[in-house]
Write a protein that holds these residues in place. Structure first.
Motif, short mmCIF file in Angstrom:
data_model
loop_
_atom_site.label_atom_id
_atom_site.label_comp_id
_atom_site.label_asym_id
_atom_site.label_seq_id
_atom_site.Cartn_x
_atom_site.Cartn_y
_atom_site.Cartn_z
N PHE A 181 0.83 -1.21 0.00
CA PHE A 181 0.00 0.00 0.00
C PHE A 181 0.87 1.26 0.00
O PHE A 181 0.59 2.23 -0.72
CB PHE A 181 -0.92 0.00 1.22
N GLU A 182 1.94 1.25 0.82
CA GLU A 182 2.80 2.44 0.88
C GLU A 182 3.50 2.70 -0.45
O GLU A 182 3.62 3.86 -0.89
CB GLU A 182 3.83 2.25 2.00
N ILE A 183 3.96 1.62 -1.09
CA ILE A 183 4.59 1.80 -2.41
C ILE A 183 3.58 2.32 -3.42
O ILE A 183 3.86 3.25 -4.19
CB ILE A 183 5.21 0.47 -2.88
N MET A 184 2.38 1.73 -3.42
CA MET A 184 1.34 2.17 -4.36
C MET A 184 0.96 3.63 -4.13
O MET A 184 0.82 4.40 -5.09
CB MET A 184 0.12 1.26 -4.22
N TRP A 185 0.80 4.00 -2.88
CA TRP A 185 0.44 5.39 -2.57
C TRP A 185 1.54 6.34 -3.03
O TRP A 185 1.26 7.39 -3.61
CB TRP A 185 0.20 5.54 -1.07
N SER A 186 2.80 5.98 -2.81
CA SER A 186 3.91 6.84 -3.23
C SER A 186 3.92 7.01 -4.75
O SER A 186 4.11 8.12 -5.26
CB SER A 186 5.23 6.24 -2.76
N VAL A 187 3.71 5.90 -5.48
CA VAL A 187 3.73 5.96 -6.95
C VAL A 187 2.56 6.80 -7.47
O VAL A 187 2.73 7.66 -8.34
CB VAL A 187 3.69 4.54 -7.54
N VAL A 188 1.36 6.55 -6.93
CA VAL A 188 0.19 7.28 -7.42
C VAL A 188 0.29 8.76 -7.10
O VAL A 188 0.01 9.63 -7.95
CB VAL A 188 -1.10 6.68 -6.81
N PHE A 189 0.70 9.08 -5.88
CA PHE A 189 0.79 10.48 -5.48
C PHE A 189 1.82 11.23 -6.32
O PHE A 189 1.56 12.33 -6.81
CB PHE A 189 1.16 10.57 -4.00
N THR A 190 2.99 10.63 -6.52
CA THR A 190 4.05 11.30 -7.28
C THR A 190 3.72 11.34 -8.77
O THR A 190 4.19 12.23 -9.48
CB THR A 190 5.39 10.60 -7.05
N SER A 191 2.90 10.41 -9.24
CA SER A 191 2.55 10.40 -10.67
C SER A 191 1.83 11.67 -11.09
O SER A 191 1.91 12.08 -12.25
CB SER A 191 1.68 9.19 -10.98
N VAL A 192 1.13 12.30 -10.16
CA VAL A 192 0.46 13.56 -10.48
C VAL A 192 1.47 14.61 -10.90
O VAL A 192 1.30 15.33 -11.89
CB VAL A 192 -0.37 14.05 -9.27
N PHE A 193 2.58 14.69 -10.17
CA PHE A 193 3.61 15.68 -10.49
C PHE A 193 4.36 15.30 -11.76
O PHE A 193 4.75 16.17 -12.56
CB PHE A 193 4.58 15.81 -9.31
N LEU A 194 4.55 14.00 -11.97
CA LEU A 194 5.18 13.57 -13.21
C LEU A 194 4.30 13.92 -14.41
O LEU A 194 4.81 14.29 -15.48
CB LEU A 194 5.43 12.06 -13.18
N ALA A 195 2.99 13.82 -14.24
CA ALA A 195 2.08 14.18 -15.33
C ALA A 195 2.17 15.66 -15.66
O ALA A 195 2.11 16.06 -16.84
CB ALA A 195 0.64 13.81 -14.94
N VAL A 196 2.34 16.49 -14.63
CA VAL A 196 2.48 17.93 -14.87
C VAL A 196 3.74 18.20 -15.68
O VAL A 196 3.74 19.00 -16.63
CB VAL A 196 2.53 18.69 -13.53
N VAL A 197 4.85 17.54 -15.31
CA VAL A 197 6.10 17.71 -16.06
C VAL A 197 5.93 17.23 -17.49
O VAL A 197 6.40 17.88 -18.44
CB VAL A 197 7.24 16.95 -15.35
N LEU A 198 5.26 16.09 -17.67
CA LEU A 198 5.06 15.55 -19.02
C LEU A 198 4.24 16.50 -19.89
O LEU A 198 4.57 16.75 -21.05
CB LEU A 198 4.37 14.19 -18.92
N VAL A 199 3.18 17.06 -19.33
CA VAL A 199 2.35 18.01 -20.08
C VAL A 199 3.16 19.25 -20.46
O VAL A 199 3.06 19.77 -21.58
CB VAL A 199 1.10 18.39 -19.27
N ALA A 200 3.97 19.74 -19.52
CA ALA A 200 4.77 20.93 -19.79
C ALA A 200 5.76 20.69 -20.93
O ALA A 200 5.90 21.52 -21.84
CB ALA A 200 5.50 21.37 -18.52
N THR A 201 6.45 19.55 -20.90
CA THR A 201 7.43 19.27 -21.96
C THR A 201 6.75 19.04 -23.31
O THR A 201 7.25 19.50 -24.34
CB THR A 201 8.27 18.04 -21.58
N ARG A 202 5.61 18.34 -23.30
CA ARG A 202 4.91 18.12 -24.57
C ARG A 202 4.36 19.42 -25.13
O ARG A 202 4.34 19.62 -26.35
CB ARG A 202 3.79 17.10 -24.37
N THR A 203 3.91 20.30 -24.25
CA THR A 203 3.43 21.61 -24.72
C THR A 203 4.56 22.41 -25.35
O THR A 203 4.40 23.02 -26.41
CB THR A 203 2.82 22.39 -23.54
#
Length: 423
Positions: A181-203
């Motif tokens: 659960f702790e690993i899953m929570w860490s991955v899901v929570f941090t994925s939000v910030f990774l998505a922001v970075v991905l959108v910024a670079t693709r833009t």
């Protein structure tokens, strides 16, 4: 008493120049490079900031590890952060890929060394932290996401698993059922910030591609327009100069003026137009060129100047405010006038009288070529006759501020009005 002072929120805040430079970059660089550069700078500040805001977590981590691990983990965290900031002020972004791998490698090395440095002790307070770097296990992944999305996701999963493994061992001395659960929570929570970075670079990448497409389209349009303008210029020269010279050839000794006209036509065909606009002609020079062009066609063409008190000498600008006309304007007006005069010679009839009436104003140059010859019906002129369409109307239409109008009736003569107004 009414308040007249602006509220503090209405007053723009001027940040120091050094502070503005931290999050600014060169405006001429590509948008993707700009996003990567500013993102690396921001994340570098994060690597430096985490040890500053987590002193309690660092202290509790030191209670279950060897003394050498805590300072080494801080160096492996802060060092890449400092490098990210320093390199973000360098031109280009070729440094970002290798440095992102160094950043993640340093973070992962710190986690792996924790297992070696762990003394086997556990925390007495379950709320304490055995592995202080677990708080920012997604930071190296965001740096990698700036350059490679797939590597960013892989690094996030690996860093989260290693961080939470060491965290559970240091807290409980064993792995519990909460690990997944702790690993899953860490991955899901941090994925939000990774998505922001991905959108910024693709833009940023999309903006660069759009800009390149726009520049390419503009260049193609400009090239096509330039070809059309040059084609129209050649059409006008061939009609006005070459064909007119050939039609004027008669048996016997050629007229010197005809030879000069033929040489001028060849020179104009060979001339490559350059960036104009810098050269200008005065009133007197302009009038001199108009009279010379009219005389080259026929001595009988009279040039009259409206507003002149004493002929050409009054237009030499002595003792008056100097008025200049762009040379390309004068050339276009004279070429249009010459075509109108050639039409008089060819079509108006041998007994037709013709006058060129010129007005040289401060912000305008205009003339009228008037004859009392045969005249014609303008609507009956076929599309293949380029004299009026190309050499007069077309030439003046291509000139900013230019205009031309042809009025004629059969048996009533023809009037060609040519004008230019300063934009």
């Amino acid at each position: 008493m009414a308040a007249t002072d602006a509220s503090p929120t209405d007053i723009p805040i001027e940040h120091p120049a050094w502070a503005r430079r931290v999050f600014e970059s060169e405006s001429a660089e590509p948008d993707l490079d700009h996003v990567q550069r500013i993102g690396a700078r921001f994340l570098g500040l994060g690597f430096i900031g985490y040890p500053i805001v987590l002193p309690a977590a660092i202290a509790s981590s030191g209670s279950v590890t060897a003394s050498w691990w805590v300072p080494l983990s801080i160096v492996l965290s802060v060092g890449p952060g400092i490098l990210l900031i320093i390199f973000s002020f360098r031109p280009g972004t070729s440094w970002l890929g290798p440095l992102a791998l160094v950043t993640w490698s340093g973070f992962l090395l710190s986690i792996l060394l924790w297992f070696w440095a762990w003394t086997g002790a556990t925390l007495t307070d379950p709320g304490d932290v055995a592995q202080w770097m677990v708080a920012f296990c997604g930071m190296p992944s965001m740096v990698l996401m700036l350059v490679h999305a797939r590597l960013g996701v892989i690094s996030l999963i690996v860093s989260s698993v290693a961080s939470h493994l060491s965290q559970q061992l240091g807290r409980f001395g064993e792995l519990t059922s909460d690990l997944a659960f702790e690993i899953m929570w860490s991955v899901v929570f941090t994925s939000v910030f990774l998505a922001v970075v991905l959108v910024a670079t693709r833009t940023g990448r999309h903006l660069d591609e759009t800009r390149e497409d726009t520049y390419r389209t503009a260049a193609n349009v400009a090239a096509s327009s330039a070809r059309e303008v040059e084609k129209a210029r050649f059409d006008a020269i061939v009609h006005d100069r070459v064909i007119a010279s050939l039609l004027a050839v008669e048996p016997g000794r050629p007229d010197e003026r005809l030879a000069a006209q033929a040489r001028s036509a060849l020179e104009e065909l060979a001339r490559v137009p350059g960036p104009g606009g810098a050269e200008a002609l005065s009133r007197g020079e302009t009038l001199g060129r108009i009279r010379s062009a009219a005389a080259d066609l026929a001595e009988r063409f009279e040039v009259q100047v409206l507003g002149a008190e004493a002929g050409a000498d009054s237009l030499r600008d002595a003792g008056r405010d100097r008025v200049d006309y762009p040379v390309e304007v004068v050339e276009a007006v004279i070429e249009a006038m010459s075509e109108a005069l050639r039409n008089v010679v060819r079509h108006a009839g041998p007994d037709a009288e013709c006058a060129v009436i010129v007005q040289l104003a401060a912000d305008a140059l205009s003339m009228a070529v008037v004859d009392n010859g045969n005249g014609f019906d303008p609507d009956s002129v076929g599309p293949g006759r380029v004299g009026i369409a190309v050499s007069i109307r077309g030439r003046m239409a291509r000139l900013l501020g230019g205009r031309a109008q042809v009025s004629s009736r059969e048996g009533r003569g023809t009037t060609v009005q040519i004008g230019w107004e300063r934009p």
